[in-house]
Design a protein around this motif. Sequence first.
Motif, PDB file in Angstrom:
ATOM      1  N   ILE A 152      28.766  22.555   3.986  1.00  0.00           N
ATOM      2  CA  ILE A 152      28.745  21.103   3.840  1.00  0.00           C
ATOM      3  C   ILE A 152      29.109  20.393   5.143  1.00  0.00           C
ATOM      4  O   ILE A 152      28.909  19.179   5.269  1.00  0.00           O
ATOM      5  CB  ILE A 152      29.672  20.630   2.703  1.00  0.00           C
ATOM      6  CG1 ILE A 152      31.127  21.016   2.976  1.00  0.00           C
ATOM      7  CG2 ILE A 152      29.199  21.202   1.363  1.00  0.00           C
ATOM      8  CD1 ILE A 152      32.121  20.420   1.991  1.00  0.00           C
TER       9      ILE A 152
ATOM     10  N   MET B 105      27.273  16.809   5.761  1.00  0.00           N
ATOM     11  CA  MET B 105      26.316  16.618   4.675  1.00  0.00           C
ATOM     12  C   MET B 105      26.625  15.336   3.898  1.00  0.00           C
ATOM     13  O   MET B 105      27.785  15.068   3.539  1.00  0.00           O
ATOM     14  CB  MET B 105      26.354  17.824   3.729  1.00  0.00           C
ATOM     15  CG  MET B 105      25.250  17.846   2.689  1.00  0.00           C
ATOM     16  SD  MET B 105      25.300  19.358   1.675  1.00  0.00           S
ATOM     17  CE  MET B 105      24.801  20.595   2.899  1.00  0.00           C
TER      18      MET B 105
ATOM     19  N   PHE C 167      23.682  16.561  -0.589  1.00  0.00           N
ATOM     20  CA  PHE C 167      24.363  17.508  -1.468  1.00  0.00           C
ATOM     21  C   PHE C 167      23.749  17.496  -2.870  1.00  0.00           C
ATOM     22  O   PHE C 167      23.532  18.558  -3.476  1.00  0.00           O
ATOM     23  CB  PHE C 167      25.855  17.180  -1.546  1.00  0.00           C
ATOM     24  CG  PHE C 167      26.657  18.158  -2.363  1.00  0.00           C
ATOM     25  CD1 PHE C 167      27.038  19.378  -1.826  1.00  0.00           C
ATOM     26  CD2 PHE C 167      27.025  17.867  -3.670  1.00  0.00           C
ATOM     27  CE1 PHE C 167      27.768  20.288  -2.584  1.00  0.00           C
ATOM     28  CE2 PHE C 167      27.756  18.767  -4.431  1.00  0.00           C
ATOM     29  CZ  PHE C 167      28.130  19.982  -3.882  1.00  0.00           C
TER      30      PHE C 167
ATOM     31  N   THR D 107      21.962  20.833  -4.394  1.00  0.00           N
ATOM     32  CA  THR D 107      22.515  21.442  -5.610  1.00  0.00           C
ATOM     33  C   THR D 107      21.543  21.326  -6.777  1.00  0.00           C
ATOM     34  O   THR D 107      21.535  22.189  -7.665  1.00  0.00           O
ATOM     35  CB  THR D 107      23.881  20.827  -5.972  1.00  0.00           C
ATOM     36  OG1 THR D 107      23.798  19.392  -5.967  1.00  0.00           O
ATOM     37  CG2 THR D 107      24.948  21.270  -4.983  1.00  0.00           C
TER      38      THR D 107
ATOM     39  N   PHE E 105      31.847  26.820  -0.691  1.00  0.00           N
ATOM     40  CA  PHE E 105      31.745  25.695   0.236  1.00  0.00           C
ATOM     41  C   PHE E 105      32.153  26.164   1.633  1.00  0.00           C
ATOM     42  O   PHE E 105      33.198  25.793   2.164  1.00  0.00           O
ATOM     43  CB  PHE E 105      32.648  24.547  -0.221  1.00  0.00           C
ATOM     44  CG  PHE E 105      32.133  23.815  -1.425  1.00  0.00           C
ATOM     45  CD1 PHE E 105      31.538  22.567  -1.305  1.00  0.00           C
ATOM     46  CD2 PHE E 105      32.229  24.376  -2.687  1.00  0.00           C
ATOM     47  CE1 PHE E 105      31.056  21.890  -2.420  1.00  0.00           C
ATOM     48  CE2 PHE E 105      31.759  23.710  -3.807  1.00  0.00           C
ATOM     49  CZ  PHE E 105      31.166  22.466  -3.673  1.00  0.00           C
TER      50      PHE E 105
ATOM     51  N   HIS F 110      35.584  17.603   5.363  1.00  0.00           N
ATOM     52  CA  HIS F 110      34.618  16.719   4.718  1.00  0.00           C
ATOM     53  C   HIS F 110      35.357  15.734   3.806  1.00  0.00           C
ATOM     54  O   HIS F 110      36.089  16.141   2.903  1.00  0.00           O
ATOM     55  CB  HIS F 110      33.610  17.521   3.890  1.00  0.00           C
ATOM     56  CG  HIS F 110      32.348  16.769   3.614  1.00  0.00           C
ATOM     57  ND1 HIS F 110      32.318  15.611   2.858  1.00  0.00           N
ATOM     58  CD2 HIS F 110      31.063  16.986   4.004  1.00  0.00           C
ATOM     59  CE1 HIS F 110      31.081  15.161   2.786  1.00  0.00           C
ATOM     60  NE2 HIS F 110      30.302  15.972   3.489  1.00  0.00           N
TER      61      HIS F 110
ATOM     62  N   PHE G 231      32.393  16.510  -4.218  1.00  0.00           N
ATOM     63  CA  PHE G 231      31.386  17.580  -4.221  1.00  0.00           C
ATOM     64  C   PHE G 231      31.745  18.674  -5.238  1.00  0.00           C
ATOM     65  O   PHE G 231      30.877  19.202  -5.933  1.00  0.00           O
ATOM     66  CB  PHE G 231      31.262  18.197  -2.829  1.00  0.00           C
ATOM     67  CG  PHE G 231      30.462  17.384  -1.844  1.00  0.00           C
ATOM     68  CD1 PHE G 231      30.048  16.090  -2.132  1.00  0.00           C
ATOM     69  CD2 PHE G 231      30.111  17.919  -0.615  1.00  0.00           C
ATOM     70  CE1 PHE G 231      29.311  15.350  -1.226  1.00  0.00           C
ATOM     71  CE2 PHE G 231      29.361  17.192   0.308  1.00  0.00           C
ATOM     72  CZ  PHE G 231      28.967  15.900  -0.004  1.00  0.00           C
TER      73      PHE G 231
END
Length: 285
Positions: free
Chosen positions: A9, A30, A35, A39, A51, A60, A66
């Motif tokens: 990510i 990301m 994302f 996904t 991750f 992140h 997420f």
Amino acid sequence: MISRCYLEIINTCNLHCKFCPKTTRRKHIMSIEEFENLTDKLRYEVKFLYFHLMGEPLLHPRLPEFISIAHNKGFIPIITTNGTLLNHQESLINAKPYKIQISLQAHEGNTSESPYEYIYNIVQFALKAAKSGIIIILRLWNEGGAETLNKQITDTIQSLIPTQWKERHDGWKINDNLFIEFDKVFEWPNIDTKPIEDNSLFCHALRNQIGVLVDGTVVPCCLDHNGDINLGNLHQATLAEILNSQRAKNIYNGFSNHTAIEELCQRCGYAKVKNYRNSEKNNNL
């Protein structure tokens, strides 16, 4: 269904570990839209969503979000981190990842100073997270390498958690949901090094694991840190289309015959049958 996908990510990190190969790819974080799209493409195709590939996922800003999205789409989310950013991470605990793997060798990979403060903060987080039901793995994957601080690290952990540790095949069970794990140091495959002289190479890449880089590029495994084996982009194609590409099928069929087709795979220590099968224990908890 593929067991594990290593979803990157973010490909930047707050440390510069000596053992890390780093990456020359363009730096990127990301977005939520990216994302969601990736996904959606991985949904029903992958069980465990790691991750991590390159980069430090705790950098992140939307990591807890997420994780929640991953839960809602049926994935089992797992975090791998260097542990330096775990202070005040209540939102991470509340997001309830299935497992958090903390690479304690990151401290020695950056400094030889006392690890006490680093370990203290990690232990405080680990105790809270484990109590909430999250599996915590404290990893020292440096046997045969530096490992000069390992005793100091384990002694510090034991002083902070003076329970009766139970010995396991790969380390110790410290508490409910809290483990310390040891493994040998490994060298990341490098396209510029000499190929391995071995006639019995094998890898589970594309069988039970894939990697997805931060830009959506699909690679065979978590060790392709520079995207040398670009199988296609998940933003532009389905996973089935990518796995059915000629390059992907050549990799899969090659390992079925204990042959590494790709140059990077020919230089990877994990492609040795005995090494790779032994490493599987690290993913079975």
